[in-house]
Design a protein around this motif. Structure first.
Motif, PDB file in Angstrom:
ATOM      1  N   TYR A   1       9.382  64.924  19.603  1.00  0.00           N
ATOM      2  CA  TYR A   1       9.017  66.328  19.780  1.00  0.00           C
ATOM      3  C   TYR A   1       9.926  67.297  19.032  1.00  0.00           C
TER       4      TYR A   1
ATOM      5  N   ASN B   1      11.311  69.568  16.170  1.00  0.00           N
ATOM      6  CA  ASN B   1      10.820  70.227  14.978  1.00  0.00           C
ATOM      7  C   ASN B   1      11.703  69.812  13.795  1.00  0.00           C
ATOM      8  N   ASN B   2      11.305  70.119  12.575  1.00  0.00           N
ATOM      9  CA  ASN B   2      12.105  69.764  11.395  1.00  0.00           C
ATOM     10  C   ASN B   2      13.468  70.439  11.409  1.00  0.00           C
TER      11      ASN B   2
ATOM     12  N   VAL C   1      16.121  72.555  14.111  1.00  0.00           N
ATOM     13  CA  VAL C   1      16.360  72.815  15.525  1.00  0.00           C
ATOM     14  C   VAL C   1      17.673  73.576  15.677  1.00  0.00           C
TER      15      VAL C   1
ATOM     16  N   ARG D   1      16.225  67.573  12.154  1.00  0.00           N
ATOM     17  CA  ARG D   1      15.872  66.755  13.323  1.00  0.00           C
ATOM     18  C   ARG D   1      16.769  65.530  13.487  1.00  0.00           C
TER      19      ARG D   1
ATOM     20  N   THR E   1       9.878  75.648  22.807  1.00  0.00           N
ATOM     21  CA  THR E   1       8.953  74.892  21.967  1.00  0.00           C
ATOM     22  C   THR E   1       7.989  75.855  21.289  1.00  0.00           C
ATOM     23  N   GLN E   2       7.467  75.423  20.155  1.00  0.00           N
ATOM     24  CA  GLN E   2       6.453  76.179  19.440  1.00  0.00           C
ATOM     25  C   GLN E   2       5.358  75.227  19.003  1.00  0.00           C
TER      26      GLN E   2
ATOM     27  N   ASP F   1       2.593  73.488  16.908  1.00  0.00           N
ATOM     28  CA  ASP F   1       2.317  73.208  15.511  1.00  0.00           C
ATOM     29  C   ASP F   1       1.256  72.119  15.482  1.00  0.00           C
TER      30      ASP F   1
ATOM     31  N   LEU G   1       6.446  71.497  19.600  1.00  0.00           N
ATOM     32  CA  LEU G   1       7.643  70.936  18.975  1.00  0.00           C
ATOM     33  C   LEU G   1       8.872  71.737  19.418  1.00  0.00           C
TER      34      LEU G   1
ATOM     35  N   SER H   1      12.087  73.667  19.105  1.00  0.00           N
ATOM     36  CA  SER H   1      12.771  74.401  18.049  1.00  0.00           C
ATOM     37  C   SER H   1      14.147  74.882  18.480  1.00  0.00           C
TER      38      SER H   1
END
Length: 127
Positions: A42, A44-45, A47, A60, A110-111, A113, A118, A120
C-alpha cells in the motif's frame, strides 16, 4: 435515461467509497500486526514518514526499510482505532499502537490512485 445515469453514478461512487474503506481496514490491520509485506503493498512511490523524532521524505523502498526497523524493535501487541476520516480521494487513519516497548500514536494519510488507497504519509510518535 436520466435515472439510469444517476443510478450508474451512484453505484460507481459507492464502489469507490467501499474500496477505500476496505483498503483502510487492510492498512490498519497490517500496521496492527506489523505486517511489513502487506504495508509495502500500500505504500505510494513517495512517502513522508516520521518515526518518533526522525522525519524523511523517501521512496517506497526506504519507507519499507524504516518501518521494518521500527517493527523489529517494537512488536505490536494491540491496536485501537481512534478516528478514520474519508474525504474525496483521501483518508486519514488515527490510532493507538501498543507494542512490547510502549504506546505510540499512529497517523496514516492515504490517497486514492486507480481505485486503491496508497499510503502517502505515516507518523509514529511515542506517547
Amino acid at each position: 435515461m436520466k435515472n439510469i445515469k444517476v443510478t450508474l453514478i451512484t453505484l460507481i461512487t459507492s464502489f469507490i467509497s467501499f474500496n477505500l474503506h476496505a483498503n483502510s481496514t487492510e492498512i490498519t490491520q497490517a500496521f496492527a500486526n506489523g505486517n511489513i509485506s502487506k504495508i509495502e503493498s500500500y505504500l505510494n512511490n513517495n512517502v513522508d514518514i516520521t518515526i518518533e523524532k526522525a522525519s524523511s521524505s523517501c521512496d517506497r523502498d526506504r519507507a519499507k526499510s524504516l518501518l521494518n526497523d521500527f517493527f523489529r524493535r517494537n512488536r505490536p501487541t494491540n491496536y485501537s482505532l481512534t478516528n478514520k476520516t474519508e474525504r474525496g480521494k483521501s483518508a486519514i487513519i488515527l490510532g493507538k499502537l501498543y507494542t512490547n516497548s510502549g504506546e505510540y500514536t499512529l497517523f496514516i494519510l492515504t490517497q486514492k490512485d486507480s481505485n486503491q488507497a496508497l499510503i502517502s504519509q505515516v507518523k509514529i510518535t511515542q506517547d
